[in-house]
Design an enzyme around this catalytic site. Structure first.
Site, PDB file in Angstrom:
ATOM      1  N   ASP A 135      66.278  16.233  18.828  1.00 28.98           N
ATOM      2  CA  ASP A 135      67.383  15.786  19.669  1.00 28.98           C
ATOM      3  C   ASP A 135      67.071  15.958  21.167  1.00 28.98           C
ATOM      4  O   ASP A 135      67.837  16.606  21.910  1.00 28.98           O
ATOM      5  CB  ASP A 135      68.679  16.560  19.350  1.00 28.98           C
ATOM      6  CG  ASP A 135      68.982  16.571  17.865  1.00 28.98           C
ATOM      7  OD1 ASP A 135      68.638  15.586  17.188  1.00 28.98           O
ATOM      8  OD2 ASP A 135      69.559  17.575  17.394  1.00 28.98           O
ATOM      9  N   GLY A 180      83.046  24.999  13.752  1.00 28.86           N
ATOM     10  CA  GLY A 180      83.600  24.591  12.473  1.00 28.86           C
ATOM     11  C   GLY A 180      82.922  23.302  12.090  1.00 28.86           C
ATOM     12  O   GLY A 180      82.065  22.808  12.838  1.00 28.86           O
ATOM     13  N   ASN A 212      83.757  14.762  16.263  1.00 31.92           N
ATOM     14  CA  ASN A 212      82.974  15.992  16.246  1.00 31.92           C
ATOM     15  C   ASN A 212      82.261  16.052  17.583  1.00 31.92           C
ATOM     16  O   ASN A 212      81.283  15.318  17.805  1.00 31.92           O
ATOM     17  CB  ASN A 212      81.987  15.974  15.070  1.00 31.92           C
ATOM     18  CG  ASN A 212      81.184  17.263  14.976  1.00 31.92           C
ATOM     19  OD1 ASN A 212      81.610  18.303  15.472  1.00 31.92           O
ATOM     20  ND2 ASN A 212      80.023  17.185  14.329  1.00 31.92           N
ATOM     21  N   ALA A 213      82.752  16.872  18.497  1.00 34.75           N
ATOM     22  CA  ALA A 213      82.331  16.826  19.902  1.00 34.75           C
ATOM     23  C   ALA A 213      80.964  17.484  20.102  1.00 34.75           C
ATOM     24  O   ALA A 213      80.845  18.582  20.662  1.00 34.75           O
ATOM     25  CB  ALA A 213      83.389  17.469  20.792  1.00 34.75           C
ATOM     26  N   ILE A 214      79.959  16.784  19.650  1.00 31.70           N
ATOM     27  CA  ILE A 214      78.578  17.230  19.905  1.00 31.70           C
ATOM     28  C   ILE A 214      77.808  16.038  20.464  1.00 31.70           C
ATOM     29  O   ILE A 214      78.357  14.971  20.704  1.00 31.70           O
ATOM     30  CB  ILE A 214      77.901  17.767  18.629  1.00 31.70           C
ATOM     31  CG1 ILE A 214      77.765  16.663  17.577  1.00 31.70           C
ATOM     32  CG2 ILE A 214      78.682  18.954  18.064  1.00 31.70           C
ATOM     33  CD1 ILE A 214      76.886  17.058  16.395  1.00 31.70           C
ATOM     34  N   ASP A 215      76.515  16.224  20.688  1.00 27.07           N
ATOM     35  CA  ASP A 215      75.607  15.158  21.145  1.00 27.07           C
ATOM     36  C   ASP A 215      76.092  14.494  22.433  1.00 27.07           C
ATOM     37  O   ASP A 215      76.362  13.278  22.485  1.00 27.07           O
ATOM     38  CB  ASP A 215      75.427  14.095  20.054  1.00 27.07           C
ATOM     39  CG  ASP A 215      74.590  14.599  18.886  1.00 27.07           C
ATOM     40  OD1 ASP A 215      74.320  15.817  18.839  1.00 27.07           O
ATOM     41  OD2 ASP A 215      74.224  13.784  18.033  1.00 27.07           O
ATOM     42  N   GLU A 226      75.818   8.938  15.954  1.00 25.79           N
ATOM     43  CA  GLU A 226      75.716  10.102  16.834  1.00 25.79           C
ATOM     44  C   GLU A 226      74.642   9.823  17.871  1.00 25.79           C
ATOM     45  O   GLU A 226      74.127   8.699  17.959  1.00 25.79           O
ATOM     46  CB  GLU A 226      75.422  11.373  16.036  1.00 25.79           C
ATOM     47  CG  GLU A 226      74.133  11.356  15.233  1.00 25.79           C
ATOM     48  CD  GLU A 226      73.952  12.631  14.413  1.00 25.79           C
ATOM     49  OE1 GLU A 226      74.896  13.441  14.339  1.00 25.79           O
ATOM     50  OE2 GLU A 226      72.863  12.816  13.851  1.00 25.79           O
ATOM     51  N   HIS A 269      67.972   9.593  19.206  1.00 25.68           N
ATOM     52  CA  HIS A 269      68.240  10.210  20.512  1.00 25.68           C
ATOM     53  C   HIS A 269      67.497   9.513  21.639  1.00 25.68           C
ATOM     54  O   HIS A 269      66.575  10.044  22.248  1.00 25.68           O
ATOM     55  CB  HIS A 269      67.935  11.702  20.470  1.00 25.68           C
ATOM     56  CG  HIS A 269      69.014  12.485  19.792  1.00 25.68           C
ATOM     57  ND1 HIS A 269      69.983  13.175  20.466  1.00 25.68           N
ATOM     58  CD2 HIS A 269      69.289  12.651  18.483  1.00 25.68           C
ATOM     59  CE1 HIS A 269      70.815  13.748  19.598  1.00 25.68           C
ATOM     60  NE2 HIS A 269      70.412  13.440  18.386  1.00 25.68           N
TER      61      HIS A 269
END
Lengths: 226, 510
Positions: free
Chosen positions: B34, B94, B133-136, B186, B256
């Site tokens: 990533d 989570g 899902n607050a990533i990336d 994502e 990515h």
């Protein structure tokens, strides 16, 4: 006036028209004139930078347009002082058993039509070598300029005695086909020399200088010596 | 696979990853998962990955590990604005409960006295219930408005867009509801090109080595808030996405995307592969050329060693040694006029009457009849015996499959490189005659390769798929110059003009 008389008059009229048309056709077959005698001491290049004033020597027999054939021919002692001479109009040189004449020429086109040149003088146009010389006058030293030429067919070019371009093979004259490495024009006179070898068919050349941005060089004039 | 578990596995994998030099791909320590967009700081290149991995390169070709980030979260992205670097990195608390954190620094150089990461707080979150899902995180500083935007999200819902403050890197107007712009993806990031916003995302599964289905997809919109449609008009918020990069060759699972603009129309993109089979299936960084075709980004390929002809886009002629060419199969012997040709006119020198027609099938014989059997490829060892032994000029000519027109391009070991590629040597295939830059910005072929900078070549793919070819150095010249057509039949070195075709070359395989 009877009918037969009318027919005769009509026939005569038709024949007269045909005769005039034939005469006009003969006039159209006059070879085009693209080369003239210079009438002024100096001449600016054309708007696109092409050099339109040259000395051209009547053709020398030649065989082959490959790299080796052309290079071996031009390095022979064809006539005295061949790499340094700046002739005058009408000068003669001996090449083998032939006496050949230098001609001062202006071209009305971007190119110098060597086929016209030779044909007008009833010389061969195939398997021949033409020498050409001109003088480019620069008001100042000009660096990073390039000589850019096109030729039908092979040709070798010198600027102030240094060989700067060689293009070989049976080719058409394409503007800026051969382009030298960057060179410097001296302030004052610069001698441009060319050897053009034709195998068969049409033959011509064109030449101009390009500035550092590959645009036609401004500020030079062309003359044929004092 | 949960990305937290993936991060742990990846760190373990890094500890066992060897980093031998490879003929293809980047050099050095390139293990990463990533990777962030690559950024420059004081002449060096930096990228950051999941687990806080830091990779540093002096030239963009050979990479080494740097100190980990203070936060060892997921899939960071970084941007340089003003005198600060804003780095965003996410963490799950989570399954879909996550936060994107801001870190700031004045420098990326760990050896600088100014090197200090400072916490900037949370800029985006997902609460574990909502469809996100607050990533990336992925960043875009809009070149048209200078507004800073963050996209984020993973599977379990939407890719979302929020605006950040370009002065502080923090969330601008937190009360403004995030905009949903894509789904089922994502690793989102946006780029801007010629009036379009492009949203690049990664589809497929990550973190499964050679079984990872990761692939990069793209949609575009005239508005930064979307809708982002793919080439078939499918909205990315309904799962659309034009394929940009997928598994190929010996690498599996590209993901990515990150843009690096080298200016003058030269762009590259960074990515990782889930599995590089030549590196034991490790996840590794790569940097590839970015092309554009019909308004869409296209993933270019790095140049592979091989034999090529250099065809000028400007002229259509090819680069060659200035030696007399020898026709493949030998000089044709005239055996008579072509079928149906008129006899030569009296007095003209036509070809002499030939023997009976040749034996070539379907040709009618004569000079078009061939020799009746295959003609072998020209043997450079044979024809080069007639070439001058010393320096030879360079020129261009019509491609005739001749030996002096075929160039071998090979990476040079231990000679360094540039962003994404090594320096190459360029020789006439089957010989040691080497393309060399000379004083004054001209070209020559020297008899041998000596490893000097004027014999090392940088070869960049341009947006249209053609190539720019530049020497590493030119004697007594500081200005970078590129291989350039000058006229139809000669080549030189000149300043690169992205609007001109003079310095664009097609590398074709003979």
């Amino acid at each position: 006036m009877n009918t037969n008389t009318i027919k005769k008059i009509a026939l005569i009229a038709v024949m007269t028209i045909l005769t005039l048309a034939a005469a006009a056709s003969l006039t159209a077959q006059t070879p085009p004139v693209t080369l003239t005698k210079p009438a002024t001491p100096t001449k600016a290049p054309s708007g696109d930078g092409f050099i339109q004033r040259w000395f051209v020597l009547e053709p020398i027999p030649a065989t082959g347009v490959t790299d080796n054939a052309v290079q071996s021919l031009i390095k022979k002692d064809l006539f005295p002082n061949q790499f340094a001479i700046v002739p005058k109009d009408g000068d003669k040189v001996s090449v083998g058993n032939n006496e050949l004449t230098w001609h001062a020429l202006d071209t009305i086109n971007y190119n110098v039509n060597l086929f016209h040149f030779a044909r007008e003088r009833k010389k061969k146009t195939s398997d021949v070598l033409f020498w050409a010389v001109t003088i480019v006058n620069s008001p100042r030293e000009m660096k990073d300029v390039r000589l850019a030429i096109g030729s039908n067919a092979a040709s070798v070019w010198w600027v102030n005695g240094k060989e700067v371009i060689g293009i070989y093979g049976d080719r058409q004259a394409v503007i800026d086909d051969g382009v030298s490495k960057r060179l410097t024009l001296n302030k004052g006179e610069n001698i441009i020399r060319a050897a053009i070898v034709n195998g068969g068919g049409a033959t011509d050349f064109c030449a101009r200088f390009l500035d550092a941005d590959d645009k036609p060089l401004k500020g030079i004039t062309v003359s044929l010596g004092k | 696979m949960n990305k937290n578990l993936a991060a742990i596995l990846f760190i373990v994998m890094l500890t066992i990853l060897l980093s031998p030099a490879r003929a293809n791909g980047l050099d050095g320590q390139i293990g990463i998962h990533d990777p962030s967009t690559i950024v420059m700081c004081d002449g060096k290149y930096y990228t950051y990955g999941t687990g806080g991995t830091t990779l540093i390169s002096d030239d963009g070709w050979t990479w080494r590990r740097g100190p980990n980030l203070p936060r060892r979260g997921l899939a960071p992205d970084v941007i340089h604005i003003g005198d600060k670097y804003f780095l965003y990195i996410a963490a799950n608390s989570g399954v879909t409960k996550a936060d994107v954190f801001l870190l700031t620094n004045k420098t990326l150089d760990p050896n600088s006295p100014d090197y200090k990461w400072e916490e900037g707080g949370i800029v985006a979150s997902s609460d574990g219930v909502e469809d996100c899902n607050a990533i990336d995180p992925g960043l875009l500083l809009d070149p048209t408005t200078k507004r800073l935007w963050l996209v984020y999200g993973s599977y379990f819902g939407y890719i979302r867009l929020v605006e950040l403050d370009p002065k502080t890197g923090k969330r601008l107007n937190p009360a403004v509801k995030p905009v949903n712009i894509a789904i089922n993806s994502e690793a989102a990031i946006m780029i801007y090109q010629d009036g379009w916003y492009y949203l690049l995302v990664t589809h497929g599964s990550c973190c499964r080595g050679a079984d990872s289905g990761y692939n990069i997809r793209v949609g575009r919109s005239k508005k930064i808030t979307g809708p982002f449609l793919d080439n078939m008009g499918v909205d990315m918020i309904q799962g659309g996405g034009k394929l940009f990069a997928t598994s190929a060759g010996r690498v599996i699972g590209p993901g990515h995307f990150g843009l690096f603009d080298l200016s003058d129309g030269v762009q590259r993109f960074s990515l990782h592969y889930e599995a590089d089979l030549d590196r034991g299936g490790a996840s590794v960084l790569d940097i590839r050329p970015l092309q554009w075709k019909d308004g869409w980004p296209v993933a270019g390929e790095n140049l592979r060693a091989g034999t090529y002809q250099f065809e000028s886009v400007r002229t259509g002629t090819v680069l060659e040694l200035a030696v007399e060419g020898f026709p493949v199969g030998g000089r044709p012997v005239r055996r008579g006029p072509p079928p149906g040709a008129m006899p030569p006119a009296a007095g003209n020198q036509g070809p002499p009457p030939g023997p009976p027609p040749g034996t070539g099938p379907g040709t009618g014989g004569g000079i078009f009849g061939g020799i009746g059997k295959p003609i072998p490829t020209q043997d450079v060892a044979e024809v080069s015996q007639k070439w001058p032994t010393g320096e030879v000029n360079i020129r261009m000519g019509n491609y005739l499959l001749q030996a002096q027109q075929k160039w071998a391009i090979e990476p040079v070991a231990n000679a360094g490189g540039y962003l994404g590629a090594p320096y190459f040597k360029i020789t006439i295939a089957g010989t040691t005659r080497t393309l060399t830059a000379t004083e004054g910005g001209e070209l020559i072929a020297l008899p041998t390769f000596n490893g000097s900078p004027e014999q090392l070549w940088r070869i960049d793919q341009l947006a249209d798929g053609s190539w720019r070819v530049s020497p590493k150095a030119i004697p007594n010249t500081k200005e970078p110059l590129a291989l350039s057509a000058v006229g139809s039949s000669f080549a030189t070195l000149s300043k690169f003009d992205p609007k001109s075709e003079k310095q664009r070359w097609l590398l074709k395989t003979p």
